[in-house]
Scaffold this active site. Structure first.
Site, PDB file in Angstrom:
ATOM      1  N   HIS A 262      31.386  64.384  36.681  1.00  0.00           N
ATOM      2  CA  HIS A 262      32.723  64.859  36.272  1.00  0.00           C
ATOM      3  C   HIS A 262      33.188  64.163  35.000  1.00  0.00           C
ATOM      4  O   HIS A 262      34.387  64.022  34.768  1.00  0.00           O
ATOM      5  CB  HIS A 262      33.714  64.625  37.430  1.00  0.00           C
TER       6      HIS A 262
ATOM      7  N   ASN B  74      53.337  24.112  32.731  1.00  0.00           N
ATOM      8  CA  ASN B  74      52.521  25.273  33.113  1.00  0.00           C
ATOM      9  C   ASN B  74      53.485  26.351  33.571  1.00  0.00           C
ATOM     10  O   ASN B  74      54.295  26.126  34.467  1.00  0.00           O
ATOM     11  CB  ASN B  74      51.545  24.934  34.238  1.00  0.00           C
ATOM     12  N   GLY B  75      53.414  27.525  32.919  1.00  0.00           N
ATOM     13  CA  GLY B  75      54.294  28.633  33.313  1.00  0.00           C
ATOM     14  C   GLY B  75      54.778  29.367  32.075  1.00  0.00           C
ATOM     15  O   GLY B  75      54.282  29.142  30.970  1.00  0.00           O
TER      16      GLY B  75
ATOM     17  N   TRP C  19      46.250  27.007  28.295  1.00  0.00           N
ATOM     18  CA  TRP C  19      45.708  28.364  28.202  1.00  0.00           C
ATOM     19  C   TRP C  19      46.803  29.153  27.516  1.00  0.00           C
ATOM     20  O   TRP C  19      47.869  29.385  28.085  1.00  0.00           O
ATOM     21  CB  TRP C  19      45.420  28.898  29.605  1.00  0.00           C
TER      22      TRP C  19
ATOM     23  N   LYS D  57      40.786  30.478  35.926  1.00  0.00           N
ATOM     24  CA  LYS D  57      40.366  30.618  37.318  1.00  0.00           C
ATOM     25  C   LYS D  57      41.529  31.066  38.197  1.00  0.00           C
ATOM     26  O   LYS D  57      41.365  31.870  39.091  1.00  0.00           O
ATOM     27  CB  LYS D  57      39.829  29.284  37.854  1.00  0.00           C
TER      28      LYS D  57
ATOM     29  N   ARG E 202      39.997  25.871  35.191  1.00  0.00           N
ATOM     30  CA  ARG E 202      41.084  26.867  35.107  1.00  0.00           C
ATOM     31  C   ARG E 202      41.037  27.622  33.779  1.00  0.00           C
ATOM     32  O   ARG E 202      41.708  28.638  33.631  1.00  0.00           O
ATOM     33  CB  ARG E 202      42.438  26.176  35.267  1.00  0.00           C
TER      34      ARG E 202
ATOM     35  N   CYS F  46      47.246  27.033  32.312  1.00  0.00           N
ATOM     36  CA  CYS F  46      47.465  25.639  31.925  1.00  0.00           C
ATOM     37  C   CYS F  46      47.304  24.738  33.149  1.00  0.00           C
ATOM     38  O   CYS F  46      47.511  25.146  34.277  1.00  0.00           O
ATOM     39  CB  CYS F  46      48.874  25.469  31.380  1.00  0.00           C
TER      40      CYS F  46
ATOM     41  N   GLU G 129      32.947  39.911  32.587  1.00  0.00           N
ATOM     42  CA  GLU G 129      33.799  38.715  32.387  1.00  0.00           C
ATOM     43  C   GLU G 129      32.999  37.499  31.951  1.00  0.00           C
ATOM     44  O   GLU G 129      33.570  36.558  31.438  1.00  0.00           O
ATOM     45  CB  GLU G 129      34.635  38.420  33.619  1.00  0.00           C
TER      46      GLU G 129
ATOM     47  N   LYS H  23      32.090  41.265  37.215  1.00  0.00           N
ATOM     48  CA  LYS H  23      31.309  40.024  37.068  1.00  0.00           C
ATOM     49  C   LYS H  23      30.566  40.044  35.745  1.00  0.00           C
ATOM     50  O   LYS H  23      30.511  39.089  35.008  1.00  0.00           O
ATOM     51  CB  LYS H  23      30.312  39.937  38.220  1.00  0.00           C
TER      52      LYS H  23
ATOM     53  N   GLU I 250      32.910  45.533  41.429  1.00  0.00           N
ATOM     54  CA  GLU I 250      32.781  44.062  41.405  1.00  0.00           C
ATOM     55  C   GLU I 250      31.639  43.654  40.481  1.00  0.00           C
ATOM     56  O   GLU I 250      31.766  42.732  39.680  1.00  0.00           O
ATOM     57  CB  GLU I 250      32.545  43.548  42.824  1.00  0.00           C
TER      58      GLU I 250
HETATM   59  C1  AGP Z   1      37.010  37.352  39.401  1.00  0.00           C
HETATM   60  O1  AGP Z   1      35.710  36.931  39.058  1.00  0.00           O
HETATM   61  C2  AGP Z   1      38.046  36.914  38.390  1.00  0.00           C
HETATM   62  N1  AGP Z   1      37.982  35.535  38.097  1.00  0.00           N
HETATM   63  C3  AGP Z   1      39.439  37.385  38.749  1.00  0.00           C
HETATM   64  O2  AGP Z   1      39.419  38.792  38.759  1.00  0.00           O
HETATM   65  C4  AGP Z   1      40.014  36.889  40.093  1.00  0.00           C
HETATM   66  O3  AGP Z   1      39.330  37.494  41.154  1.00  0.00           O
HETATM   67  C5  AGP Z   1      41.496  37.302  40.152  1.00  0.00           C
HETATM   68  O4  AGP Z   1      42.191  36.639  39.109  1.00  0.00           O
HETATM   69  C6  AGP Z   1      42.162  36.974  41.490  1.00  0.00           C
HETATM   70  O5  AGP Z   1      42.171  35.588  41.702  1.00  0.00           O
HETATM   71  P1  AGP Z   1      42.573  35.050  43.170  1.00  0.00           P
HETATM   72  O6  AGP Z   1      41.540  35.549  44.119  1.00  0.00           O
HETATM   73  O7  AGP Z   1      42.572  33.549  43.028  1.00  0.00           O
HETATM   74  O8  AGP Z   1      43.944  35.597  43.486  1.00  0.00           O
END
Ligand code: AGP
Length: 607
Positions: free
Chosen positions: A502, A98-99, A74, A602, A27, A2, A486, A483, A479
C-alpha cells in the site's frame, strides 16, 4: 538529559564530583562543568564536549575545596558551548540545573533583574540571576532559594552553592528527579542514585516542592511552605558491578548478554512453583474490575506496549489501547472510569510518561506503572507499581529492559486470562512451563547472533533499512528500526509486512536491506509472500526465522538467520536478540558512540 551533582564532605570533593559525573555520562551530554568552594571564592571550570576535557582542565589547576557542584549538560536552550555549560555563576552564587524553565522571558523582564548581565543563552542562568538578586538584598540563603523557586514555572532539579556559605549545598526539586545522599563523610545531591553510588550509603528521593540543605553532617528537607519534612532514606541499592562494563566493550553489549538474566529474574516474580502457575496476585490488583486497559509509554517502552496489546487481547480477551505518552494527554482520550492505565518506563523518569500519569490520576483513573528503577518518580507516583528486574540499564539504547517489560506484560495477560477464564488453568501451566525455557533460549539466541557481525559489515553503507513483520513481529520491527537508527544514524523504518504493497514497496530498490521477522505460525506463508514481493524488486532480505522453517525455497533470500525453535508465547522475547545485536554490530562497525549516541539521552526528563 542533564545530570547534576552536589557534594559537601570532610575531604576534597573534586575527584568525587568527577566520579559522580562519570556515572551520569550514560544520560547523554554535550558539555560539563564544576564549581568548588575555595575559602572565600568559588573555583569554576566549564568545557564543551566530554568529561575528559574537564579533567584535563582541572589537571592544570587543582582545587582543594570540600564543597562543590557539577553538571553534565544535554542542550535544550542554547547550543553546546563553554558559555552555555553549567555551572552558571555570579559573584554571589553558583548553580547547576536539570529541567526547563518555561517563563524565562518573563523573568528576564523583571525589574529585579534589569541590572543583571546575562552571559549565556540558557534558561538556567535566570535562576542564578534571581538567587543573586535576593542574596544582594540580604535574604538568608534558604530564603533566596524559596523566593527564587516561587517565581519559576517549569521543571528543575537544582544544586546551589553560595560564595559566602562554604559548608552548604542547597537543592530544590520540581518535575526533574533529585536524590539526596548521606554517608559518614558528608552529604550529597544527584540526578539519580547511580551517580551517588560511591559517595552515599543511603539515599532519599525528593518530592516536588522540596528544598534541601546539605551540610557535612546533616541534611535537612523543607517543603514549599518552609516546614521541615522527613523523607525515607533507603539503601542505595546499586553496587559498582551493576554499573561497570565488566569484560564487554560497551554497556549495550553487556546488556544484550543480560537478556537471559533480566527475563529470568523478571518472570521469577510471577511463577508459583508449587502450583506451576503464572500469578500476579501479590500486587493487590483486582484485575476483574477493569473493563479496558490503556498502555502508555515512549520509545522502546511504547513498542513493548504494542506487543502487549496482542498478549492481553489474545489471552485475556480484554480491549487494550496503546498511546505514545507525548500524544496521550493532548488527544482528549475517552477513558472508561473502570479502565486501568499502565505506564511503562525503564527509567521511571521520562517526563512525557510522568505527565501522562499525572493526567490519568487527575481523572481518577487507576494507575499502575511497570518500571526498572526502584523509587523512581513514576514508580512513586502511580497507585501501584511492578518492577522489571533487568538491573541497571546504562546504554541509551534500551535492550534488556525491553524483554523484561514484555515478561511483566505477558505474565499479567496470562494471569488476567486465567481469572477471566479465557485461559484454562492447564493452559496457564503450559505457558508457565514455556516461560521457564526463556533464559536458555535467549542464551542460544545470543550465541547465534554473533554471526550477525558480518551481516552488519555488509549494510553499513546502506542508505536505509526496512524492518518488516506481522502480528507481534510488527512492533518488534518498529523496535528493530528504532534500535538501528538511534545508534547507527542510518535511517530505518519498521512496517507491517502486509502493508508494504500500500505504498512503501515504492522504496524498494536494488540491494536495499530488508530485515523480515518471520517466526513459524499462521502468518508465516503470508509474510514469505511479502518477502517475495520485495525480492522481485531487488530488495536484499535478511530473514529472521527458526530452525524448522523454509527448508526449501530460500535460495533467492540474501541471508536466513535461524533462532532455536521457541514457544509462541515467548517468541517475541527471543526474536529481540538478533534485532538488538544487528543494531549493535552496525554501530560498532561505524565507530559510533554506541552507549551515548549523538543527540540522545538515556532518560528524557524534559517534555
Ligand atoms: C530506546 O532505545 C530509547 N533510548 C528511547 O526510545 C527510550 O525507550 C524512551 O526514551 C523511553 O524511556 P523510558 O523507558 O526510560 O521511559
Amino acid at each position: 538529559m542533564c545530570g547534576i551533582i552536589g557534594i559537601t564532605s570532610n575531604e576534597n570533593v573534586s575527584a568525587d564530583i568527577i566520579g559522580a559525573l562519570r556515572k551520569l555520562e550514560y544520560r547523554g551530554y554535550d558539555s560539563a562543568g564544576i564549581a568548588i568552594h575555595e575559602s572565600n571564592k568559588i573555583f569554576q571550570r566549564k568545557v564543551k564536549g566530554k568529561l575528559d576535557n574537564l579533567v584535563k582542565s582541572l589537571e592544570l589547576e587543582k582545587s582543594e575545596g570540600k564543597t562543590g557542584i557539577g553538571h553534565t549538560r544535554w542542550a535544550t536552550h542554547g547550543k553546546p558551548s563553554e558559555r552555555n555549560a553549567h555551572p552558571h555563576s555570579s559573584p554571589y552564587v553558583s548553580l547547576v540545573h536539570n529541567g526547563i524553565i518555561e517563563n524565562v522571558s518573563d523573568l528576564k523582564n523583571l525589574a529585579e533583574l534589569e541590572e543583571y548581565s546575562f552571559e549565556s543563552e540558557t534558561d538556567s542562568e535566570v535562576i542564578t540571576a534571581l538567587l543573586s538578586h535576593y542574596r544582594k538584598e540580604g535574604y538568608a540563603h534558604i530564603d533566596c532559594v524559596k523566593e527564587t523557586i516561587s517565581k519559576l514555572v517549569g521543571s528543575y532539579a537544582l544544586a546551589i552553592i553560595f560564595s559566602d556559605q562554604k559548608e552548604s549545598i542547597f537543592g530544590a526539586k520540581n518535575g526533574s528527579p533529585l536524590v539526596a545522599g548521606i554517608n559518614n563523610s558528608g552529604t550529597s545531591l544527584g540526578s539519580d542514585s547511580i551517580a551517588l553510588s560511591s559517595v552515599a550509603e543511603k539515599v532519599c528521593y525528593l518530592e516536588d516542592g522540596d528544598i534541601v540543605v546539605c551540610n557535612k553532617n546533616i541534611l535537612e528537607i523543607f517543603n514549599i511552605a518552609g516546614e521541615k519534612v522527613e523523607r525515607e532514606f533507603v539503601d542505595i541499592g546499586f553496587d559498582e558491578t551493576d554499573i561497570s562494563k565488566g569484560n564487554f566493550q560497551h554497556f549495550m553489549e553487556k546488556e544484550i548478554h543480560e537478556h537471559p538474566q533480566a527475563v529470568g529474574e523478571t518472570f521469577k516474580q510471577f511463577i508459583d512453583h508449587d502450583k506451576g502457575l503464572i500469578t500476579v496476585s501479590d500486587f493487590e490488583l483486582d484485575f476483574t474490575s477493569f473493563s479496558r486497559i490503556h498502555l502508555i509509554a515512549c520509545g522502546t517502552a511504547y513498542y513493548s506496549c504494542l506487543v502487549a496489546k496482542y498478549y492481553f487481547e489474545e489471552y485475556a480477551r480484554i480491549p487494550v489501547d496503546c498511546d505514545m505518552a507525548s500524544e496521550y494527554r493532548y488527544r482528549n482520550p475517552v477513558l472508561d472510569k473502570n479502565a486501568l492505565c499502565i505506564f511503562v518506563s525503564q527509567s521511571g523518569e521520562t517526563a512525557d510518561t510522568k505527565a501522562a500519569l499525572d493526567y490519568s490520576k487527575s481523572l481518577g483513573i487507576k494507575t499502575l506503572s511497570i518500571v526498572n528503577v526502584k523509587n523512581s518518580s513514576i514508580a512513586r507516583e502511580s497507585d501501584l507499581c511492578m518492577y522489571t528486574k533487568a538491573g541497571a540499564e546504562i546504554g541509551v539504547a534500551s535492550t534488556k529492559a525491553f524483554t523484561a517489560q514484555l515478561s511483566v506484560l505477558l505474565s499479567m495477560a496470562i494471569h488476567l486470562g486465567t481469572i477471566n477464564k479465557t485461559l484454562s488453568e492447564n493452559q496457564n501451566k503450559e505457558i508457565c512451563h514455556e516461560i521457564m525455557k526463556a533464559p536458555t533460549l535467549l542464551e542460544e539466541a545470543i550465541k547465534r547472533s554473533y554471526s550477525l557481525k558480518e551481516t552488519a559489515q555488509s549494510i553499513i553503507n546502506a542508505k536505509g533499512v526496512m524492518y518488516l513483520g506481522r502480528g507481534t513481529s510488527f512492533p518488534l520491527a518498529l523496535e528493530g528500526a528504532l534500535k538501528f537508527k538511534e545508534i547507527s544514524y542510518i535511517h530505518a523504518e519498521g512496517y507491517p509486512a502486509g502493508e508494504m504493497k500500500h505504498g512503501p514497496l515504492a522504496l524498494i530498490e536494488k540491494d536495499l536491506p530488508v530485515v523480515c521477522i518471520v517466526p513459524p505460525g499462521e502468518l508465516f506463508h503470508k509474510t514469505v509472500s511479502n518477502i517475495q514481493e520485495v525480492i522481485a524488486r531487488g530488495g536484499k532480505i535478511l530473514m529472521i526465522t527458526d530452525d524448522d522453517t523454509l527448508q526449501s525455497g530460500s535460495e533467492n533470500i540474501w541471508q536466513v538467520f535461524r533462532l532455536p525453535k521457541s514457544p509462541k508465547s515467548i517468541e517475541t522475547i527471543i526474536y529481540s536478540v538478533p534485532i538488538h545485536m544487528l543494531a549493535y554490530y552496525t554501530a560498532v562497525e561505524l565507530g559510533n558512540d554506541v552507549d551515548q549516541p549523538r543527540n540522545l539521552a538515556k532518560s528524557v526528563t524534559v517534555e
